[in-house]
Write an enzyme that holds these catalytic residues in place. Structure first.
Site, PDB file in Angstrom:
ATOM      1  N   HIS A 131       7.823   0.199  -0.318  1.00 17.13           N
ATOM      2  CA  HIS A 131       6.886  -0.082   0.766  1.00 17.13           C
ATOM      3  C   HIS A 131       5.706  -0.911   0.250  1.00 17.13           C
ATOM      4  O   HIS A 131       5.546  -1.098  -0.945  1.00 17.13           O
ATOM      5  CB  HIS A 131       6.363   1.224   1.390  1.00 17.13           C
ATOM      6  CG  HIS A 131       7.309   1.832   2.373  1.00 17.13           C
ATOM      7  ND1 HIS A 131       8.352   2.631   1.987  1.00 17.13           N
ATOM      8  CD2 HIS A 131       7.372   1.751   3.733  1.00 17.13           C
ATOM      9  CE1 HIS A 131       9.027   3.026   3.067  1.00 17.13           C
ATOM     10  NE2 HIS A 131       8.453   2.506   4.134  1.00 17.13           N
ATOM     11  N   LYS A 135       0.570   1.781   1.658  1.00 19.17           N
ATOM     12  CA  LYS A 135       1.162   3.063   2.082  1.00 19.17           C
ATOM     13  C   LYS A 135       0.656   4.178   1.179  1.00 19.17           C
ATOM     14  O   LYS A 135       0.783   4.111  -0.041  1.00 19.17           O
ATOM     15  CB  LYS A 135       2.689   2.994   2.057  1.00 19.17           C
ATOM     16  CG  LYS A 135       3.334   4.261   2.612  1.00 19.17           C
ATOM     17  CD  LYS A 135       4.799   4.066   2.907  1.00 19.17           C
ATOM     18  CE  LYS A 135       5.433   5.338   3.462  1.00 19.17           C
ATOM     19  NZ  LYS A 135       4.814   5.780   4.725  1.00 19.17           N
ATOM     20  N   GLY A 141       8.192   9.142   4.505  1.00 23.53           N
ATOM     21  CA  GLY A 141       8.765  10.119   5.424  1.00 23.53           C
ATOM     22  C   GLY A 141      10.209   9.803   5.762  1.00 23.53           C
ATOM     23  O   GLY A 141      11.037  10.710   5.947  1.00 23.53           O
TER      24      GLY A 141
END
Length: 238
Positions: A131, A135, A141
């Site tokens: 990511h 983040k 998640g």
């Protein structure tokens, strides 16, 4: 619909853009402590805040009869408590670790593949996610959701980050790179070959679009707790 946006970072701004293009009225935007009087003007709130704020945002909406769609990750140790608040307040609550339509199809593929691979002990599964630098939580998640799905269909008992040398745990690698919106790879590796499935997000718009679709959908439902699987009517083939 009248929409509140809780968390006005890059995702919140993209939600605002998508919602406005679909002719929804944005009545409240905040990244700070909630103003309940302003919040109550909304039919539904979309939460892309931070882990520390998510539980308060979700439960405050439920307690004040505002339907809530949450995509904030990193707070799921309080998820069941939020579910109980939703039930006691007869509210509408939808949580998703990822609102992308493509990712939710990917979830279905992951569950099906996990069931197929469960009896093939020569394969060891691992996950990798990448990511953007902003983040805050790791692993993502979405990666946790993928691992939990595999655990439900196999003899694996837990997941670990960073990965550990344990045959009953799923190792998750998490990397942060500039400009990566979300990459997830599920890898089954043996001494003979490798099987993998992956999803690569090209922008934030897929997440924001899915969240707005979920907000539109939830207002038409009875009181209760929902997921993107309900919104997209995805029936698992497992």
């Amino acid at each position: 619909m009248k929409l509140a946006i809780l968390g006005y970072g890059k995702m919140g701004k993209t939600v605002e853009e998508i919602a406005s293009s679909r002719n929804h009225e944005i009545v409240y935007i905040t990244s700070d402590e909630l103003d309940i009087d302003q919040l109550k003007k909304a039919d539904v709130a979309i939460d892309f805040s931070i882990p520390e704020a998510a539980f308060t945002n979700v439960t405050s909406c439920l307690e004040h009869k505002v339907s809530i769609v949450s995509g904030t990750t990193g707070w799921l140790n309080q998820y069941e408590e939020a579910v109980e608040v939703c039930k006691s307040e007869s509210g509408r609550f939808l949580y998703a670790s990822n609102f992308s339509i493509g990712v939710n199809v990917f979830f279905e593929l992951n569950s099906h593949l996990a069931k197929m691979m469960s009896g093939l002990k020569e394969y060891k599964v691992k996950l990798k996610e990448i990511h953007h630098l902003e983040k805050k939580d790791a692993p993502s998640g979405t990666a946790i959701s993928l691992a939990d799905q595999i655990i439900n269909e196999s003899n694996y008992q837990t997941w670990n980050h960073p990965p550990q040398n344990d045959k009953f745990s799923i190792g998750i690698e998490a990397e942060r790179e500039e400009g990566v919106f979300g990459f997830h790879d599920v890898i089954y590796d043996s001494g003979i070959d490798t099987i993998s499935i992956s999803h690569n997000a090209k922008s934030r718009k897929g997440f924001a679009h899915g969240a707005v679709i979920a907000a539109e959908w939830i207002l038409k439902q009875d009181k209760g707790v929902y997921s993107m699987k309900d919104v997209l009517q995805l029936n698992s083939t497992t």
